[in-house]
Motif scaffolding. Structure first.
Motif, PDB file in Angstrom:
ATOM      1  N   SER A 120      13.698  -2.697   2.606  1.00 18.62           N
ATOM      2  CA  SER A 120      14.867  -2.557   1.739  1.00 18.62           C
ATOM      3  C   SER A 120      16.161  -2.603   2.538  1.00 18.62           C
ATOM      4  CB  SER A 120      14.775  -1.245   0.951  1.00 18.62           C
ATOM      5  OG  SER A 120      13.670  -1.251   0.078  1.00 18.62           O
ATOM      6  N   SER A 121      16.140  -1.993   3.713  1.00 22.97           N
ATOM      7  CA  SER A 121      17.339  -2.000   4.553  1.00 22.97           C
ATOM      8  C   SER A 121      17.596  -3.382   5.131  1.00 22.97           C
ATOM      9  CB  SER A 121      17.196  -0.975   5.680  1.00 22.97           C
ATOM     10  OG  SER A 121      17.094   0.338   5.159  1.00 22.97           O
ATOM     11  N   ALA A 122      16.504  -4.099   5.448  1.00 20.67           N
ATOM     12  CA  ALA A 122      16.657  -5.438   6.024  1.00 20.67           C
ATOM     13  C   ALA A 122      17.116  -6.446   4.973  1.00 20.67           C
ATOM     14  CB  ALA A 122      15.338  -5.891   6.635  1.00 20.67           C
ATOM     15  N   ALA A 123      16.695  -6.244   3.719  1.00 16.51           N
ATOM     16  CA  ALA A 123      17.082  -7.149   2.633  1.00 16.51           C
ATOM     17  C   ALA A 123      17.576  -6.313   1.450  1.00 16.51           C
ATOM     18  CB  ALA A 123      15.906  -8.029   2.220  1.00 16.51           C
ATOM     19  N   PRO A 124      18.767  -5.735   1.568  1.00 15.49           N
ATOM     20  CA  PRO A 124      19.233  -4.778   0.548  1.00 15.49           C
ATOM     21  C   PRO A 124      19.519  -5.408  -0.803  1.00 15.49           C
ATOM     22  CG  PRO A 124      20.980  -5.270   2.116  1.00 15.49           C
ATOM     23  CD  PRO A 124      19.736  -5.895   2.652  1.00 15.49           C
ATOM     24  N   ARG A 125      19.620  -6.735  -0.887  1.00 17.31           N
ATOM     25  CA  ARG A 125      19.929  -7.387  -2.159  1.00 17.31           C
ATOM     26  C   ARG A 125      18.710  -8.090  -2.753  1.00 17.31           C
ATOM     27  NH1 ARG A 125      24.036  -4.562  -3.751  1.00 17.31           N
ATOM     28  NH2 ARG A 125      25.675  -4.450  -2.164  1.00 17.31           N
ATOM     29  N   ALA A 126      17.522  -7.797  -2.242  1.00 20.52           N
ATOM     30  CA  ALA A 126      16.291  -8.386  -2.766  1.00 20.52           C
ATOM     31  C   ALA A 126      15.494  -7.323  -3.512  1.00 20.52           C
ATOM     32  CB  ALA A 126      15.451  -8.970  -1.638  1.00 20.52           C
ATOM     33  N   VAL A 127      14.999  -7.671  -4.695  1.00 23.08           N
ATOM     34  CA  VAL A 127      14.209  -6.742  -5.510  1.00 23.08           C
ATOM     35  C   VAL A 127      12.905  -7.435  -5.893  1.00 23.08           C
ATOM     36  CG1 VAL A 127      14.095  -5.417  -7.654  1.00 23.08           C
ATOM     37  CG2 VAL A 127      16.262  -5.600  -6.411  1.00 23.08           C
ATOM     38  N   HIS A 128      11.791  -6.763  -5.612  1.00 25.00           N
ATOM     39  CA  HIS A 128      10.462  -7.312  -5.901  1.00 25.00           C
ATOM     40  C   HIS A 128       9.828  -6.496  -7.030  1.00 25.00           C
ATOM     41  CE1 HIS A 128      10.470  -9.764  -2.180  1.00 25.00           C
ATOM     42  NE2 HIS A 128      11.199  -8.772  -1.717  1.00 25.00           N
ATOM     43  N   ILE A 129       9.435  -7.186  -8.106  1.00 23.78           N
ATOM     44  CA  ILE A 129       8.866  -6.533  -9.288  1.00 23.78           C
ATOM     45  C   ILE A 129       7.417  -6.976  -9.458  1.00 23.78           C
ATOM     46  CG2 ILE A 129       9.070  -6.183 -11.780  1.00 23.78           C
ATOM     47  CD1 ILE A 129      12.002  -6.976 -11.568  1.00 23.78           C
ATOM     48  N   ALA A 130       6.519  -6.016  -9.663  1.00 24.58           N
ATOM     49  CA  ALA A 130       5.120  -6.300  -9.990  1.00 24.58           C
ATOM     50  C   ALA A 130       4.910  -6.014 -11.467  1.00 24.58           C
ATOM     51  CB  ALA A 130       4.188  -5.437  -9.143  1.00 24.58           C
ATOM     52  N   ALA A 134      -6.034  13.268   5.218  1.00 26.43           N
ATOM     53  CA  ALA A 134      -4.996  13.136   6.241  1.00 26.43           C
ATOM     54  C   ALA A 134      -4.662  11.667   6.483  1.00 26.43           C
ATOM     55  CB  ALA A 134      -5.444  13.801   7.539  1.00 26.43           C
ATOM     56  N   PHE A 135      -5.672  10.802   6.478  1.00 28.06           N
ATOM     57  CA  PHE A 135      -5.408   9.383   6.680  1.00 28.06           C
ATOM     58  C   PHE A 135      -4.713   8.769   5.468  1.00 28.06           C
ATOM     59  CE2 PHE A 135      -8.562   9.811  10.083  1.00 28.06           C
ATOM     60  CZ  PHE A 135      -7.923   9.092  11.088  1.00 28.06           C
ATOM     61  N   THR A 136      -5.083   9.223   4.265  1.00 23.16           N
ATOM     62  CA  THR A 136      -4.401   8.734   3.071  1.00 23.16           C
ATOM     63  C   THR A 136      -2.919   9.088   3.118  1.00 23.16           C
ATOM     64  OG1 THR A 136      -6.402   8.843   1.708  1.00 23.16           O
ATOM     65  CG2 THR A 136      -4.286   8.885   0.559  1.00 23.16           C
ATOM     66  N   ALA A 137      -2.615  10.331   3.466  1.00 21.36           N
ATOM     67  CA  ALA A 137      -1.217  10.750   3.568  1.00 21.36           C
ATOM     68  C   ALA A 137      -0.481   9.953   4.646  1.00 21.36           C
ATOM     69  CB  ALA A 137      -1.140  12.244   3.863  1.00 21.36           C
ATOM     70  N   ALA A 138      -1.166   9.697   5.760  1.00 20.42           N
ATOM     71  CA  ALA A 138      -0.530   8.970   6.858  1.00 20.42           C
ATOM     72  C   ALA A 138      -0.229   7.523   6.459  1.00 20.42           C
ATOM     73  CB  ALA A 138      -1.438   8.994   8.090  1.00 20.42           C
ATOM     74  N   PHE A 139      -1.175   6.844   5.805  1.00 21.49           N
ATOM     75  CA  PHE A 139      -0.939   5.462   5.405  1.00 21.49           C
ATOM     76  C   PHE A 139       0.077   5.373   4.267  1.00 21.49           C
ATOM     77  CE2 PHE A 139      -4.960   4.486   7.672  1.00 21.49           C
ATOM     78  CZ  PHE A 139      -4.468   3.462   8.466  1.00 21.49           C
ATOM     79  N   ASP A 140       0.097   6.383   3.385  1.00 20.50           N
ATOM     80  CA  ASP A 140       1.136   6.408   2.355  1.00 20.50           C
ATOM     81  C   ASP A 140       2.516   6.537   3.001  1.00 20.50           C
ATOM     82  OD1 ASP A 140      -0.658   6.151   0.300  1.00 20.50           O
ATOM     83  OD2 ASP A 140      -0.628   8.257  -0.289  1.00 20.50           O
ATOM     84  N   ALA A 141       2.626   7.429   3.973  1.00 26.07           N
ATOM     85  CA  ALA A 141       3.904   7.618   4.661  1.00 26.07           C
ATOM     86  C   ALA A 141       4.313   6.354   5.413  1.00 26.07           C
ATOM     87  CB  ALA A 141       3.816   8.800   5.619  1.00 26.07           C
ATOM     88  N   LEU A 142       3.333   5.689   6.035  1.00 26.39           N
ATOM     89  CA  LEU A 142       3.626   4.443   6.744  1.00 26.39           C
ATOM     90  C   LEU A 142       4.091   3.369   5.767  1.00 26.39           C
ATOM     91  CD1 LEU A 142       3.564   2.760   9.341  1.00 26.39           C
ATOM     92  CD2 LEU A 142       1.155   2.264   8.884  1.00 26.39           C
ATOM     93  N   GLY A 143       3.440   3.307   4.602  1.00 30.03           N
ATOM     94  CA  GLY A 143       3.827   2.322   3.605  1.00 30.03           C
ATOM     95  C   GLY A 143       5.238   2.551   3.096  1.00 30.03           C
ATOM     96  N   LEU A 144       5.590   3.821   2.835  1.00 25.33           N
ATOM     97  CA  LEU A 144       6.935   4.126   2.356  1.00 25.33           C
ATOM     98  C   LEU A 144       7.983   3.836   3.424  1.00 25.33           C
ATOM     99  CD1 LEU A 144       6.252   7.433   0.395  1.00 25.33           C
ATOM    100  CD2 LEU A 144       6.898   5.218  -0.564  1.00 25.33           C
ATOM    101  N   ALA A 145       7.649   4.141   4.671  1.00 21.93           N
ATOM    102  CA  ALA A 145       8.587   3.852   5.765  1.00 21.93           C
ATOM    103  C   ALA A 145       8.796   2.345   5.905  1.00 21.93           C
ATOM    104  CB  ALA A 145       8.070   4.443   7.069  1.00 21.93           C
ATOM    105  N   THR A 146       7.722   1.589   5.749  1.00 24.55           N
ATOM    106  CA  THR A 146       7.834   0.136   5.819  1.00 24.55           C
ATOM    107  C   THR A 146       8.651  -0.405   4.648  1.00 24.55           C
ATOM    108  OG1 THR A 146       5.673   0.033   6.899  1.00 24.55           O
ATOM    109  CG2 THR A 146       6.521  -2.007   5.973  1.00 24.55           C
ATOM    110  N   ARG A 147       8.431   0.175   3.456  1.00 20.94           N
ATOM    111  CA  ARG A 147       9.212  -0.231   2.282  1.00 20.94           C
ATOM    112  C   ARG A 147      10.699   0.022   2.512  1.00 20.94           C
ATOM    113  NH1 ARG A 147       9.207  -3.860  -0.847  1.00 20.94           N
ATOM    114  NH2 ARG A 147      11.397  -3.953  -0.362  1.00 20.94           N
ATOM    115  N   ALA A 148      11.024   1.180   3.118  1.00 16.29           N
ATOM    116  CA  ALA A 148      12.421   1.496   3.421  1.00 16.29           C
ATOM    117  C   ALA A 148      12.995   0.513   4.432  1.00 16.29           C
ATOM    118  CB  ALA A 148      12.534   2.927   3.945  1.00 16.29           C
ATOM    119  N   LEU A 149      12.171   0.114   5.388  1.00 17.01           N
ATOM    120  CA  LEU A 149      12.613  -0.862   6.382  1.00 17.01           C
ATOM    121  C   LEU A 149      12.913  -2.202   5.723  1.00 17.01           C
ATOM    122  CD1 LEU A 149      13.022  -1.606   9.392  1.00 17.01           C
ATOM    123  CD2 LEU A 149      10.585  -2.140   9.492  1.00 17.01           C
TER     124      LEU A 149
END
Length: 288
Positions: free
Chosen positions: A94-104, A77-92
């Motif tokens: 992306s919306s704040a900097a829509p023209r920036a792309v980060h590659i690993a 349950a905690f893994t799912a919660a932190f994954d969801a938090l991470g994806l929500a943060t990633r979306a945030l």
């Protein structure tokens, strides 16, 4: 007069993250590496969490730690919660900097495959700012700030190129290499991250020699030395192809050994058409 009951105090988020990471990875040290803290900090955070709960989450053993029944029951349950938090943060982000792309990506791929393509990317998409992080292993894109991963991988995503290995050297060294057995008499350059390249190719060539020569911690350094004529290197085709085309390197033997995994590009979530990361991905995969 009604009195509101006290709000229960939640455990610190850092402690919950330490528990989830250590439980998922099975190690306090691995969790510390993932979270960017010391193993002692992870130990202290989990001890504090266990004290708040009044129950242990791990059993400590000489060779590591194991989840208790309580820890194992709640980890998913905690893994799912932190994954969801991470994806929500990633979306945030992306919306704040829509023209920036980060590659690993791997250091070798960053230097030898991706870097030469950046000028064309900038020319085709001058409105996009591309950042590159070189690392030895793919990050968890559900938790990291990266939009795209580019690694040799068997996972999901788009195959960029198949990997094929074979010896390469400067043209000046090639006359000394009439057969694979001649490799016993020249320096054989090795990248420490791909130290099985030579044994795999030599086995396929039915040659029992033991290659000897310098070992490098960066493939790009080993490749530069091969270009300088210092020895023979096992080339990964996606990384050495430009030097073969230019004639700065040659492949003295016909045997080319296909290996897995291929060079692959992926993202943690579907990329919408027109999104900056989608535009970069399409150009890297030749779809635009």
């Amino acid at each position: 007069m009604p009195v509101s009951p006290p709000i229960p105090k939640l455990p610190p988020l850092r402690a919950l993250r330490a528990f989830e990471s250590a439980g998922r990875l099975g190690s306090f040290a691995a969790a510390a590496s993932e979270l960017g803290v010391t193993p002692g900090a992870v130990t202290a955070l989990i001890k504090g969490l266990e004290a708040d709960l009044g129950a242990p989450l791990f059993t400590r053993q000489p060779r590591g730690v194991e989840l208790t029944a309580l820890g194992a029951e709640t980890l998913a349950a905690f893994t799912a919660a932190f994954d969801a938090l991470g994806l929500a943060t990633r979306a945030l982000w992306s919306s704040a900097a829509p023209r920036a792309v980060h590659i690993a990506t791997l250091p070798a791929i960053a230097q030898l495959w991706l870097s030469p393509r950046l000028p064309a990317l900038r020319s085709l998409a001058p409105d996009i700012a591309i950042s590159i992080t070189a690392m030895e292993a793919p990050p968890n894109l559900k938790r990291s700030p990266h939009d795209l991963c580019l690694f040799f991988s068997d996972g999901p995503g788009q195959v960029i190129a198949s990997d094929v290995i074979y010896p390469v050297c400067a043209p000046s060294l090639a006359p000394r290499l009439q057969s694979p057995d001649d490799l016993a008499h020249v320096p054989c350059l090795t990248d420490s991250a791909w130290d099985q390249d030579w044994p795999r190719w030599l086995a396929a060539a039915n040659t029992r020699i033991t290659p000897r020569g310098p070992i490098f911690s960066l493939y790009a350094l080993a490749l530069e030395e091969a270009l300088n004529g210092a020895g023979v290197l096992i080339g990964h085709h996606p990384l050495v192809a430009p030097h073969l085309e230019s004639g700065r390197l040659v492949a003295p033997f016909a045997l080319r050994l296909p290996v897995k995994p291929p060079l692959r590009l992926w993202s943690a979530r579907p990329l919408e058409k027109g999104h900056a990361a989608r535009r970069v991905a399409d150009r890297l995969t030749g779809q635009e």
